[in-house]
Scaffold this motif. Structure first.
Motif, PDB file in Angstrom:
ATOM      1  N   VAL A 237     -30.320   9.594 -24.007  1.00  0.00           N
ATOM      2  CA  VAL A 237     -30.527   8.141 -24.011  1.00  0.00           C
ATOM      3  C   VAL A 237     -32.019   7.822 -24.064  1.00  0.00           C
ATOM      4  CG1 VAL A 237     -30.287   6.029 -22.626  1.00  0.00           C
ATOM      5  CG2 VAL A 237     -28.350   7.604 -22.860  1.00  0.00           C
ATOM      6  N   ASP A 238     -32.794   8.489 -23.209  1.00  0.00           N
ATOM      7  CA  ASP A 238     -34.240   8.256 -23.125  1.00  0.00           C
ATOM      8  C   ASP A 238     -34.931   8.524 -24.459  1.00  0.00           C
ATOM      9  OD1 ASP A 238     -37.037   8.534 -22.501  1.00  0.00           O
ATOM     10  OD2 ASP A 238     -36.689  10.573 -21.799  1.00  0.00           O
ATOM     11  N   VAL A 239     -34.660   9.662 -25.076  1.00  0.00           N
ATOM     12  CA  VAL A 239     -35.345  10.018 -26.325  1.00  0.00           C
ATOM     13  C   VAL A 239     -34.850   9.151 -27.481  1.00  0.00           C
ATOM     14  CG1 VAL A 239     -35.795  11.879 -27.974  1.00  0.00           C
ATOM     15  CG2 VAL A 239     -35.831  12.345 -25.527  1.00  0.00           C
ATOM     16  N   SER A 240     -33.565   8.838 -27.505  1.00  0.00           N
ATOM     17  CA  SER A 240     -33.044   7.937 -28.544  1.00  0.00           C
ATOM     18  C   SER A 240     -33.699   6.569 -28.436  1.00  0.00           C
ATOM     19  CB  SER A 240     -31.523   7.798 -28.423  1.00  0.00           C
ATOM     20  OG  SER A 240     -30.904   9.040 -28.641  1.00  0.00           O
ATOM     21  N   LEU A 241     -33.863   6.086 -27.209  1.00  0.00           N
ATOM     22  CA  LEU A 241     -34.568   4.816 -27.014  1.00  0.00           C
ATOM     23  C   LEU A 241     -36.014   4.927 -27.493  1.00  0.00           C
ATOM     24  CD1 LEU A 241     -33.266   3.714 -23.479  1.00  0.00           C
ATOM     25  CD2 LEU A 241     -32.822   2.565 -25.661  1.00  0.00           C
ATOM     26  N   GLY A 242     -36.658   6.049 -27.191  1.00  0.00           N
ATOM     27  CA  GLY A 242     -38.047   6.252 -27.621  1.00  0.00           C
ATOM     28  C   GLY A 242     -38.178   6.260 -29.133  1.00  0.00           C
ATOM     29  N   THR A 243     -37.262   6.944 -29.802  1.00  0.00           N
ATOM     30  CA  THR A 243     -37.290   6.984 -31.271  1.00  0.00           C
ATOM     31  C   THR A 243     -37.075   5.588 -31.838  1.00  0.00           C
ATOM     32  OG1 THR A 243     -36.403   9.234 -31.212  1.00  0.00           O
ATOM     33  CG2 THR A 243     -36.255   8.054 -33.303  1.00  0.00           C
ATOM     34  N   THR A 244     -36.112   4.870 -31.284  1.00  0.00           N
ATOM     35  CA  THR A 244     -35.834   3.512 -31.745  1.00  0.00           C
ATOM     36  C   THR A 244     -37.035   2.593 -31.483  1.00  0.00           C
ATOM     37  OG1 THR A 244     -33.494   3.883 -31.257  1.00  0.00           O
ATOM     38  CG2 THR A 244     -34.187   1.605 -31.599  1.00  0.00           C
ATOM     39  N   ARG A 245     -37.690   2.774 -30.334  1.00  0.00           N
ATOM     40  CA  ARG A 245     -38.880   1.970 -30.012  1.00  0.00           C
ATOM     41  C   ARG A 245     -39.986   2.214 -31.038  1.00  0.00           C
ATOM     42  NH1 ARG A 245     -43.261   3.570 -27.828  1.00  0.00           N
ATOM     43  NH2 ARG A 245     -42.314   5.426 -26.923  1.00  0.00           N
ATOM     44  N   ILE A 246     -40.218   3.468 -31.380  1.00  0.00           N
ATOM     45  CA  ILE A 246     -41.258   3.797 -32.365  1.00  0.00           C
ATOM     46  C   ILE A 246     -40.927   3.175 -33.716  1.00  0.00           C
ATOM     47  CG2 ILE A 246     -42.267   5.705 -33.688  1.00  0.00           C
ATOM     48  CD1 ILE A 246     -42.009   7.355 -31.038  1.00  0.00           C
ATOM     49  N   ILE A 247     -39.663   3.197 -34.086  1.00  0.00           N
ATOM     50  CA  ILE A 247     -39.236   2.581 -35.344  1.00  0.00           C
ATOM     51  C   ILE A 247     -39.523   1.083 -35.304  1.00  0.00           C
ATOM     52  CG2 ILE A 247     -37.191   1.986 -36.713  1.00  0.00           C
ATOM     53  CD1 ILE A 247     -36.116   4.824 -35.742  1.00  0.00           C
ATOM     54  N   MET A 248     -39.208   0.440 -34.179  1.00  0.00           N
ATOM     55  CA  MET A 248     -39.450  -1.002 -34.047  1.00  0.00           C
ATOM     56  C   MET A 248     -40.946  -1.314 -34.113  1.00  0.00           C
ATOM     57  SD  MET A 248     -36.605  -2.457 -33.984  1.00  0.00           S
ATOM     58  CE  MET A 248     -35.080  -1.591 -34.187  1.00  0.00           C
ATOM     59  N   VAL A 249     -41.758  -0.466 -33.491  1.00  0.00           N
ATOM     60  CA  VAL A 249     -43.222  -0.664 -33.552  1.00  0.00           C
ATOM     61  C   VAL A 249     -43.690  -0.563 -34.999  1.00  0.00           C
ATOM     62  CG1 VAL A 249     -45.446   0.388 -32.959  1.00  0.00           C
ATOM     63  CG2 VAL A 249     -43.710   0.070 -31.188  1.00  0.00           C
ATOM     64  N   SER A 250     -43.208   0.439 -35.728  1.00  0.00           N
ATOM     65  CA  SER A 250     -43.641   0.617 -37.116  1.00  0.00           C
ATOM     66  C   SER A 250     -43.170  -0.525 -38.009  1.00  0.00           C
ATOM     67  CB  SER A 250     -43.154   1.958 -37.675  1.00  0.00           C
ATOM     68  OG  SER A 250     -41.759   1.936 -37.886  1.00  0.00           O
ATOM     69  N   ARG A 251     -42.118  -1.224 -37.615  1.00  0.00           N
ATOM     70  CA  ARG A 251     -41.612  -2.362 -38.388  1.00  0.00           C
ATOM     71  C   ARG A 251     -42.221  -3.688 -37.909  1.00  0.00           C
ATOM     72  NH1 ARG A 251     -39.636   1.430 -40.527  1.00  0.00           N
ATOM     73  NH2 ARG A 251     -37.494   2.010 -40.955  1.00  0.00           N
ATOM     74  N   GLY A 252     -43.099  -3.607 -36.891  1.00  0.00           N
ATOM     75  CA  GLY A 252     -43.756  -4.810 -36.401  1.00  0.00           C
ATOM     76  C   GLY A 252     -42.898  -5.658 -35.475  1.00  0.00           C
ATOM     77  N   LYS A 253     -41.834  -5.093 -34.916  1.00  0.00           N
ATOM     78  CA  LYS A 253     -40.921  -5.827 -34.019  1.00  0.00           C
ATOM     79  C   LYS A 253     -41.383  -5.612 -32.570  1.00  0.00           C
ATOM     80  CE  LYS A 253     -37.540  -6.238 -37.355  1.00  0.00           C
ATOM     81  NZ  LYS A 253     -37.515  -7.481 -38.001  1.00  0.00           N
ATOM     82  N   LYS A 254     -42.436  -6.313 -32.186  1.00  0.00           N
ATOM     83  CA  LYS A 254     -43.094  -6.103 -30.900  1.00  0.00           C
ATOM     84  C   LYS A 254     -42.197  -6.388 -29.701  1.00  0.00           C
ATOM     85  CE  LYS A 254     -46.325  -8.932 -32.206  1.00  0.00           C
ATOM     86  NZ  LYS A 254     -46.705  -9.283 -33.543  1.00  0.00           N
ATOM     87  N   GLU A 255     -41.474  -7.493 -29.747  1.00  0.00           N
ATOM     88  CA  GLU A 255     -40.659  -7.896 -28.598  1.00  0.00           C
ATOM     89  C   GLU A 255     -39.541  -6.900 -28.339  1.00  0.00           C
ATOM     90  OE1 GLU A 255     -41.283  -9.972 -31.233  1.00  0.00           O
ATOM     91  OE2 GLU A 255     -42.782 -11.287 -30.307  1.00  0.00           O
ATOM     92  N   ILE A 256     -38.843  -6.499 -29.395  1.00  0.00           N
ATOM     93  CA  ILE A 256     -37.750  -5.543 -29.245  1.00  0.00           C
ATOM     94  C   ILE A 256     -38.296  -4.199 -28.769  1.00  0.00           C
ATOM     95  CG2 ILE A 256     -35.935  -4.280 -30.483  1.00  0.00           C
ATOM     96  CD1 ILE A 256     -35.707  -6.711 -32.353  1.00  0.00           C
ATOM     97  N   ALA A 257     -39.435  -3.771 -29.339  1.00  0.00           N
ATOM     98  CA  ALA A 257     -40.044  -2.498 -28.942  1.00  0.00           C
ATOM     99  C   ALA A 257     -40.422  -2.511 -27.463  1.00  0.00           C
ATOM    100  CB  ALA A 257     -41.272  -2.218 -29.804  1.00  0.00           C
ATOM    101  N   SER A 258     -40.944  -3.627 -26.983  1.00  0.00           N
ATOM    102  CA  SER A 258     -41.325  -3.734 -25.572  1.00  0.00           C
ATOM    103  C   SER A 258     -40.114  -3.637 -24.661  1.00  0.00           C
ATOM    104  CB  SER A 258     -42.040  -5.061 -25.315  1.00  0.00           C
ATOM    105  OG  SER A 258     -43.204  -5.138 -26.085  1.00  0.00           O
ATOM    106  N   LEU A 259     -39.050  -4.324 -25.019  1.00  0.00           N
ATOM    107  CA  LEU A 259     -37.824  -4.299 -24.213  1.00  0.00           C
ATOM    108  C   LEU A 259     -37.225  -2.892 -24.180  1.00  0.00           C
ATOM    109  CD1 LEU A 259     -35.815  -6.060 -22.609  1.00  0.00           C
ATOM    110  CD2 LEU A 259     -34.552  -6.375 -24.744  1.00  0.00           C
ATOM    111  N   ILE A 260     -37.160  -2.238 -25.325  1.00  0.00           N
ATOM    112  CA  ILE A 260     -36.636  -0.871 -25.379  1.00  0.00           C
ATOM    113  C   ILE A 260     -37.511   0.060 -24.539  1.00  0.00           C
ATOM    114  CG2 ILE A 260     -36.281   1.116 -26.905  1.00  0.00           C
ATOM    115  CD1 ILE A 260     -35.438  -0.908 -29.082  1.00  0.00           C
ATOM    116  N   GLY A 261     -38.831  -0.099 -24.649  1.00  0.00           N
ATOM    117  CA  GLY A 261     -39.768   0.728 -23.881  1.00  0.00           C
ATOM    118  C   GLY A 261     -39.574   0.584 -22.385  1.00  0.00           C
ATOM    119  N   PHE A 262     -39.253  -0.614 -21.929  1.00  0.00           N
ATOM    120  CA  PHE A 262     -39.007  -0.863 -20.503  1.00  0.00           C
ATOM    121  C   PHE A 262     -37.872   0.024 -19.998  1.00  0.00           C
ATOM    122  CE2 PHE A 262     -36.656  -3.184 -17.219  1.00  0.00           C
ATOM    123  CZ  PHE A 262     -37.648  -3.390 -16.273  1.00  0.00           C
TER     124      PHE A 262
END
Length: 194
Positions: free
Chosen positions: A25-50
Motif C-alpha cells: 500500500v505504502d509503495v503503491s501510494l508513493g508511485t501514484t504520488r510521484i505520477i501526480m507530481v509529474s502531472r502537476g496535480k499538487k493537491e492530490i499528490a499532497s493528500l496521497i503523500g499524507f
C-alpha cells in the motif's frame, strides 16, 4: 487478546503478512504520488503523500523495533518490490495525462494521416531526410488513454515505423475530442455508409 499478539502465530505469520501488505500500500501510494507530481496535480499528490507517510511510519517502526526478525525484513523488502509493480499497474490503469507521439516512416503517410484524422486525432506531418533517404515525421499530441488506438492504426498502415511516446506536462489548444464523441462517430450510421 494479549496472548494472541505475543504468540508465535502472530509473530511469524500474521505480522509479516501485515508488513508485506502495508508496504505494498505504502509503495503503491508513493508511485501514484510521484505520477501526480509529474502531472502537476499538487493537491492530490499532497493528500496521497499524507497517507503514504502514515503507513510507512507504522510499518518501518515495527520492522526497526524487530530488526532481528529476518521474516519482517523479508516481508518489508517483498512488499516494496510488489508495491513498485502494483504502482506501475495503477499508473497504466489510470492512464492520466497527455503524451506526445512521434512516428517516423519512409512510407508515404497519406493513408495513415487520413485514418488518424478519421479517428479524431490531430496530426502534423513533416517531410524529413533520414540516413536511408526520404522520411516523414508524423507528430501528434493525444490523451494517454488513446495511445493503444493510435498504435493500432499506425501498425495497420505503417507497421515498420519508428514510434516514440513521451509524457507532456501541459498542453494548450489543439485537437482533443472527448472519447465519447469518438465512440459515437465510429458507431454513426453515416460513417458506415461511406
Amino acid at each position: 487478546m494479549e496472548e494472541f499478539l505475543s504468540g508465535d502465530l502472530f509473530k511469524w505469520v500474521i505480522m509479516p503478512l501485515i508488513i508485506f501488505f502495508a508496504r505494498i500500500v505504502d509503495v503503491s501510494l508513493g508511485t501514484t504520488r510521484i505520477i501526480m507530481v509529474s502531472r502537476g496535480k499538487k493537491e492530490i499528490a499532497s493528500l496521497i503523500g499524507f497517507f503514504e507517510v502514515i503507513v510507512w511510519l507504522l510499518v518501518a517502526s515495527k520492522v526497526i523495533q524487530s530488526v532481528d526478525n529476518v521474516l519482517y525484513i523479508l516481508a518489508y523488502a517483498g512488499g516494496f518490490a510488489a508495491g513498485s509493480y502494483i504502482g506501475i499497474l495503477i499508473d497504466e490503469r489510470l492512464a492520466m495525462g497527455t503524451v506526445s507521439i512521434r512516428l517516423i516512416t519512409s512510407v508515404e503517410p497519406t493513408e495513415l494521416i487520413n485514418k488518424l484524422c478519421q479517428a479524431g486525432f490531430g496530426v502534423t506531418k513533416i517531410d524529413a531526410q533520414g540516413s536511408r533517404g526520404k522520411a516523414y515525421i508524423i507528430y501528434s499530441i493525444i490523451n494517454r488513454k488513446e495511445v493503444s488506438e493510435f498504435e493500432r492504426i499506425a501498425q495497420e498502415c505503417v507497421p515498420k515505423a519508428f514510434m516514440s511516446v513521451e509524457d507532456i506536462r501541459k498542453v494548450r489548444e489543439g485537437i482533443f475530442l472527448p472519447r465519447d464523441t469518438l465512440r459515437l462517430r465510429k458507431e454513426s450510421p453515416l460513417r458506415k455508409s461511406k
